[in-house]
Write a protein that holds these residues in place. Structure first.
Motif, PDB file in Angstrom:
ATOM      1  N   GLY A 328       0.851  -1.173   0.000  1.00 45.73           N
ATOM      2  CA  GLY A 328       0.000   0.000   0.000  1.00 45.73           C
ATOM      3  C   GLY A 328       0.886   1.221   0.000  1.00 45.73           C
ATOM      4  O   GLY A 328       2.111   1.123  -0.171  1.00 45.73           O
ATOM      5  N   SER A 329       0.316   2.395   0.210  1.00 47.07           N
ATOM      6  CA  SER A 329       1.139   3.597   0.224  1.00 47.07           C
ATOM      7  C   SER A 329       2.196   3.529   1.318  1.00 47.07           C
ATOM      8  O   SER A 329       3.368   3.853   1.092  1.00 47.07           O
ATOM      9  N   PHE A 330       1.797   3.084   2.525  1.00 46.38           N
ATOM     10  CA  PHE A 330       2.742   2.998   3.633  1.00 46.38           C
ATOM     11  C   PHE A 330       2.531   1.747   4.487  1.00 46.38           C
ATOM     12  O   PHE A 330       2.989   1.692   5.616  1.00 46.38           O
ATOM     13  N   HIS A 331       1.812   0.756   3.969  1.00 41.31           N
ATOM     14  CA  HIS A 331       1.653  -0.497   4.689  1.00 41.31           C
ATOM     15  C   HIS A 331       1.767  -1.652   3.700  1.00 41.31           C
ATOM     16  O   HIS A 331       1.710  -1.458   2.481  1.00 41.31           O
ATOM     17  N   THR A 332       1.948  -2.850   4.232  1.00 43.07           N
ATOM     18  CA  THR A 332       2.198  -4.018   3.405  1.00 43.07           C
ATOM     19  C   THR A 332       1.393  -5.203   3.928  1.00 43.07           C
ATOM     20  O   THR A 332       1.212  -5.349   5.137  1.00 43.07           O
ATOM     21  N   TYR A 346       2.116   1.227   8.297  1.00 39.60           N
ATOM     22  CA  TYR A 346       1.220   2.285   8.799  1.00 39.60           C
ATOM     23  C   TYR A 346      -0.135   1.702   9.170  1.00 39.60           C
ATOM     24  O   TYR A 346      -0.749   0.972   8.392  1.00 39.60           O
ATOM     25  N   ASN A 347      -0.609   2.085  10.393  1.00 40.43           N
ATOM     26  CA  ASN A 347      -1.819   1.439  10.904  1.00 40.43           C
ATOM     27  C   ASN A 347      -2.718   2.400  11.674  1.00 40.43           C
ATOM     28  O   ASN A 347      -3.578   1.969  12.439  1.00 40.43           O
ATOM     29  N   GLU A 348      -2.547   3.701  11.489  1.00 44.64           N
ATOM     30  CA  GLU A 348      -3.310   4.662  12.276  1.00 44.64           C
ATOM     31  C   GLU A 348      -4.774   4.753  11.868  1.00 44.64           C
ATOM     32  O   GLU A 348      -5.571   5.399  12.537  1.00 44.64           O
ATOM     33  N   ASN A 349      -5.122   4.085  10.758  1.00 47.21           N
ATOM     34  CA  ASN A 349      -6.530   3.973  10.365  1.00 47.21           C
ATOM     35  C   ASN A 349      -6.981   2.520  10.319  1.00 47.21           C
ATOM     36  O   ASN A 349      -8.047   2.211   9.792  1.00 47.21           O
ATOM     37  N   GLY A 350      -6.153   1.631  10.847  1.00 42.91           N
ATOM     38  CA  GLY A 350      -6.516   0.215  10.891  1.00 42.91           C
ATOM     39  C   GLY A 350      -6.192  -0.563   9.646  1.00 42.91           C
ATOM     40  O   GLY A 350      -6.686  -1.680   9.461  1.00 42.91           O
ATOM     41  N   SER A 351      -5.345  -0.022   8.759  1.00 41.50           N
ATOM     42  CA  SER A 351      -5.078  -0.684   7.476  1.00 41.50           C
ATOM     43  C   SER A 351      -4.335  -2.004   7.603  1.00 41.50           C
ATOM     44  O   SER A 351      -4.403  -2.844   6.707  1.00 41.50           O
ATOM     45  N   VAL A 352      -3.615  -2.207   8.713  1.00 38.01           N
ATOM     46  CA  VAL A 352      -2.944  -3.492   8.929  1.00 38.01           C
ATOM     47  C   VAL A 352      -3.968  -4.578   9.256  1.00 38.01           C
ATOM     48  O   VAL A 352      -3.837  -5.731   8.840  1.00 38.01           O
ATOM     49  N   GLY A 353      -5.005  -4.218  10.019  1.00 38.92           N
ATOM     50  CA  GLY A 353      -6.087  -5.155  10.286  1.00 38.92           C
ATOM     51  C   GLY A 353      -5.946  -5.997  11.525  1.00 38.92           C
ATOM     52  O   GLY A 353      -6.629  -7.019  11.670  1.00 38.92           O
ATOM     53  N   ASP A 354      -5.100  -5.585  12.471  1.00 40.30           N
ATOM     54  CA  ASP A 354      -4.861  -6.394  13.672  1.00 40.30           C
ATOM     55  C   ASP A 354      -5.657  -5.908  14.876  1.00 40.30           C
ATOM     56  O   ASP A 354      -5.317  -6.210  16.018  1.00 40.30           O
ATOM     57  N   ASN A 355      -6.712  -5.133  14.637  1.00 42.66           N
ATOM     58  CA  ASN A 355      -7.601  -4.627  15.690  1.00 42.66           C
ATOM     59  C   ASN A 355      -6.911  -3.610  16.597  1.00 42.66           C
ATOM     60  O   ASN A 355      -7.296  -3.425  17.746  1.00 42.66           O
ATOM     61  N   THR A 356      -5.867  -2.946  16.087  1.00 44.94           N
ATOM     62  CA  THR A 356      -5.217  -1.862  16.809  1.00 44.94           C
ATOM     63  C   THR A 356      -5.021  -0.693  15.851  1.00 44.94           C
ATOM     64  O   THR A 356      -5.292  -0.797  14.648  1.00 44.94           O
ATOM     65  N   LEU A 357      -4.540   0.415  16.390  1.00 49.72           N
ATOM     66  CA  LEU A 357      -4.141   1.563  15.567  1.00 49.72           C
ATOM     67  C   LEU A 357      -2.658   1.836  15.760  1.00 49.72           C
ATOM     68  O   LEU A 357      -2.185   2.957  15.652  1.00 49.72           O
ATOM     69  N   ILE A 358      -1.913   0.776  16.033  1.00 42.71           N
ATOM     70  CA  ILE A 358      -0.475   0.862  16.300  1.00 42.71           C
ATOM     71  C   ILE A 358       0.295   0.482  15.043  1.00 42.71           C
ATOM     72  O   ILE A 358       0.056  -0.573  14.452  1.00 42.71           O
TER      73      ILE A 358
END
Length: 453
Positions: A328-332, A346-358
């Protein structure tokens, strides 16, 4: 003996669930799309323009099912728009549509998948930042959306709100829509490019914009292509890796920060198999199942347990069973051969999908949420439970606002657990190993699903 068979069943179900889980993935600016092996479509991350397709503008931190259809076959992400194909050859788009990139004849955003025309012979779809390319089963190429830089390839710089055919050729094999430039491989193995060329990302040795496809070099052995922000990457049939275009932070992987205006081989290895890039980092797989990455790494998107930029291909971890990877732009995101899915960056909008914003700087295993089984849909959408099998906490997604009670029974109907308040997760650690039925009561509706503890 009963304990043995139960243990065997649990091991089988766990292995089966993972092996049958994730099939294909795509990543956008701050969101992710994925298709499970059962043909269902899932989305998570930023949703400010409806790019998740769940009929809302609410971000999601975990995979959330998109509708209930189970015949999805391919997905693609733009910056804040989405596209997908179904097994019947229909094409669907949703999300932001300011430049007509959804191809529905307007610039109206869509919060749910919306069919593009009525054709049933679409075979490939790729979304760029603000435009879309697609192939039909007859080998013809079509494009629509933002076109100031000629990325559609129809010989103009006029934006298109509906699909227009690109040229007259009918031998296109693979396509890639990047930031503002496009790449394609013809059936004869030749490489073609068009659109913006500011940093030489077309690979024709110039920085001249091209509004129609032009052949790059004379080689006829190109196999895989991907494009990002003014950067292009490809693999040949002999397993060699090639990059060109912008190289300000080492995203070309040649150990320098010098732009390249023609395809340039990276190293001398001959076992590269797949590549993917979106913004300024690249991920690639080798035939031995190892995963490699390089380029920008501000949010840990390289998966190296750091945030340092890397200018040469570097192996991610020690696993040797990677099957796919998308940037993605800043996540994989990446899948392994057992169907498991991992996310990082990058996960500040949940794009990683691990139920966190970390933000995550190493691959994190994601759950395999269960599709809705034997249920009555709530007005707010289908309830989803995950993970399944579960060891301690069972998560509820899209649950109704008012829950009267949640009841868990064993397969004989004996109540094993009961909760009488609104919850988004359920602790099942007290349950013995086995198969259970979850029942959610809300008004006159009851949702039921099986899960394994």
């Amino acid at each position: 003996m009963k304990h043995f068979y139960l243990s065997f069943l649990l091991l089988f179900l766990t292995a089966f669930t993972q092996a049958q889980c994730w099939q294909s993935i795509a990543a956008g600016e701050e969101f992710t799309l994925a298709i499970k092996a059962d043909g269902t479509l899932w989305a998570w991350g930023s949703n400010s323009y409806g790019q998740l397709g769940i009929n809302s503008l609410i971000d999601k931190k975990t995979p959330t099912q998109v509708g209930t259809d189970s015949n999805w076959t391919a997905v693609s992400c733009g910056l804040i728009s989405s596209a997908a194909l179904k097994s019947d050859g229909t094409l669907w788009t949703w999300g932001h549509n300011g430049q007509g990139m959804l191809g529905i004849g307007s610039t109206t955003n869509k919060l749910v998948p919306t069919q593009v025309g009525t054709d049933t012979n679409w075979s490939v779809v790729k979304m760029g930042s603000d435009y879309t390319l697609a192939l039909k089963s007859n080998g013809t190429l079509w494009g629509w959306g933002y076109n100031l830089f000629g990325a559609i390839g129809d010989g103009t710089t006029t934006s298109r709100f509906s699909p227009v055919r690109v040229g007259t050729a009918s031998n296109w094999s693979k396509i890639e829509a990047a930031e503002d430039h496009s790449l394609a491989i013809a059936a004869d193995g030749t490489l073609w490019a068009w659109g913006s060329n500011i940093s030489g990302c077309l690979g024709d040795g110039t920085q001249t914009q091209r509004n129609t496809p032009i052949q790059i070099g004379t080689a006829t052995d190109w196999a895989e292509i991907s494009g990002g922000w003014e950067v292009s990457v490809a693999v040949k049939t002999n397993g060699t890796l090639w990059t060109w275009g912008l190289n300000v932070i080492g995203q070309l992987g040649d150990g320098t920060t010098t732009d390249k205006h023609v395809p340039t081989q990276i190293g001398n290895e001959t076992n590269w198999s797949k590549v993917n890039t979106s913004n300024a980092h690249i991920v690639a797989l080798k035939t031995n199942g190892t995963l490699w990455s390089w380029g920008g790494n501000s949010y840990g998107e390289l998966g190296m347990n750091s945030s340092f930029t890397i200018d040469v291909p570097t192996r991610v971890g020690t696993a040797a069973n990677w099957q796919s990877a998308v940037a993605g732009s800043f996540h994989t995101l990446g899948t392994r051969s057992d169907g498991s899915l991992y996310g990082w960056g990058y996960n500040e909008n949940g794009s990683v999908g691990d139920n966190t914003l970390i933000n995550r700087d190493e691959p994190v295993l994601l759950g395999c949420p269960t599709s809705v089984l034997a249920l009555n849909d709530f007005s707010g959408g289908s309830v989803v439970i995950w993970p399944n099998p579960v060891s301690d906490v069972l998560h509820l997604q899209n649950a109704p606002d008012q829950i009267e009670k949640i009841v868990v029974t064993d397969m004989l109907g004996k109540v094993a657990l009961e909760v009488r308040n609104n919850v988004t997760s359920l602790n099942v650690e007290s349950l013995n190993s086995g198969v259970y039925i979850l029942c959610i009561f809300s008004g006159n509706e009851i949702y039921k699903a099986k899960f394994v503890r």
